[in-house]
Design an enzyme around this catalytic site. Structure first.
Site, mmCIF file in Angstrom:
data_model
loop_
_atom_site.group_PDB
_atom_site.id
_atom_site.type_symbol
_atom_site.label_atom_id
_atom_site.label_comp_id
_atom_site.label_asym_id
_atom_site.label_seq_id
_atom_site.Cartn_x
_atom_site.Cartn_y
_atom_site.Cartn_z
ATOM 1 N N GLU A 1 0.923 -1.286 -0.046
ATOM 2 C CA GLU A 1 -0.071 0.093 -0.125
ATOM 3 C C GLU A 1 0.901 1.471 -0.028
ATOM 4 O OE1 GLU A 1 -2.797 -0.375 3.225
ATOM 5 O OE2 GLU A 1 -3.730 -2.182 2.147
ATOM 6 N N GLU B 1 -4.698 -7.936 -1.588
ATOM 7 C CA GLU B 1 -5.606 -7.925 -0.442
ATOM 8 C C GLU B 1 -6.940 -7.243 -0.806
ATOM 9 O OE1 GLU B 1 -4.882 -5.362 3.143
ATOM 10 O OE2 GLU B 1 -2.672 -6.160 3.119
#
Ligand code: BMA
Length: 370
Positions: free
Chosen positions: A183, A291
């Protein structure tokens, strides 16, 4: 320049270089996994789950148990694990999973043909705070020459020791998809977004991969580069360390906050997957949804009508749901796959039965490491 690339081909490669991982010395099992992941995209995608074998909603450490198994009678095809706090020599990770148990779960899943991916929410090496506590100068401080470089390197040594311990029945290193600095376009982690420059992040990536591969001699790793939600190719590529340093190209996405309505989520998810299709094709990397989740699964037909439907027009190698933590210490609740009796469990069975979703039994037949 074809003659040049074939002259440089590595000993283990007889096929085109484009089907090889970024590490020219990747072990046979790692090369095989890489190729199978690519090929399998024509059939469907591997379904993954973080911490699947450790705990689920309302239970912990019951041998053989898994919320996915409770609902479908099958295990996921891919298992996510997390190393946060290994850098501090703790016996359990930041979500209380003991590292020795994690090793057993990894070995067990590998032996039945499953795939392993590992993330690392490492503490802030400059301040000692958590991964979620950014501080100016953190990334610069751990680059070669920085005041915390030696500390960071000692943390990598601990990660390497853990990874070196993961062995199959013949003593072979278990291939691992290492999902570094995930991320990295968001501002919430010390390595992400505005907390360092794109160039600093790239340098950190190069150092880290180079250290694990060339100094620690780990050749069982595939490297996943993944952003959070993104809206353009250039945004995804802004911190990309280069094709020689990455194997898997992905992003994380959650249905929540400003994407809480099904229509909004599907629309944006579809667009982002379209961008990833192009990025992966252009860079010749393996696309993955590293994810995802819809916390609490409040929609009983989400799996087939929202998630599965949106994925239909796209190719990814795997999609990994985040962890079924259940009720947490702060009294919040977190789960992303149904447990037995949960409102979306029946729909999850339909999703499981879809030919395009691959679970443990499907991948065991594929012999991914051979
Ligand atoms: C977050 C949550 C936290 C957890 C962290 C690291 O998304 O699940 O509860 O500690 O991931 O695994």
């Amino acid at each position: 320049m074809l003659f040049l690339s074939s002259a440089m081909a590595q000993p283990h490669s007889t096929a085109a270089g484009k089907d090889l991982p970024s590490d020219p010395q990747a072990t046979r099992e790692t090369v095989n996994l890489y190729r199978h992941l690519k090929e399998l995209m024509n059939k469907g995608f591997l379904f993954g789950h973080q911490d699947d074998l450790a705990y689920g909603v309302g239970w912990k450490y019951v041998p053989g148990r898994s919320d996915i198994h409770d609902v479908t009678g099958d295990y996921p095809a891919l298992y996510g694990w997390e190393l946060g706090r290994i850098e501090l020599d703790h016996a359990v990770n930041l979500d209380s999973v003991p590292f020795d148990k994690m090793k057993q779960f990894i070995t067990e899943a590998y032996q039945r043909g499953g795939v392993i991916t590992i993330s690392w929410h490492l503490n802030n090496p400059l301040t000692g705070g958590s991964a979620w506590q950014p501080a100016a100068g953190t990334v610069a401080s751990i680059l070669p020459g920085g005041e915390k470089h030696a500390l960071y390197q000692s943390w990598l040594d601990k990660v390497a020791t853990f990874l070196q311990d993961l062995k199959g029945p013949k003593g072979e290193a278990i291939p691992i998809i290492l999902r570094l600095f995930h991320e990295l376009n968001g501002n919430w982690f010390w390595w992400g977004g505005k907390n360092c420059t794109p160039d600093e992040l790239k340098q950190l990536w190069h150092f880290t991969v180079g250290y694990l591969r060339d100094q620690k001699h780990l050749h069982n790793l595939l490297y996943a580069y993944n952003t959070d939600r993104f809206t353009s190719e250039s945004a995804w590529l802004q911190r990309y360390p280069g094709n020689r340093w990455v194997d898997i190209a992905g992003f994380d996405v959650y249905q929540a906050y400003n994407l809480s309505k099904n229509e909004d989520f599907s629309r944006e998810f579809d667009k982002t997957l379209g961008l990833l299709d192009k990025i992966a094709a252009d860079s010749n990397k393996i696309p993955a949804l590293t994810e995802f989740g819809y916390n609490g699964l409040p929609d009983s037909t989400w799996w087939t009508q929202v998630f599965g439907k949106t994925l239909q027009g796209h190719q990814i190698a795997y999609a990994m749901a985040w962890r079924n933590a259940g009720r947490k210490q702060d009294d919040s609740f977190e789960f992303y796959v149904p447990y037995k009796g949960q409102g979306s469990a029946e729909d999850f069975i339909h999703f499981y039965q879809d030919d395009r979703t691959l679970f443990q039994r499907d991948v065991t037949k594929e012999h991914l490491y051979h």
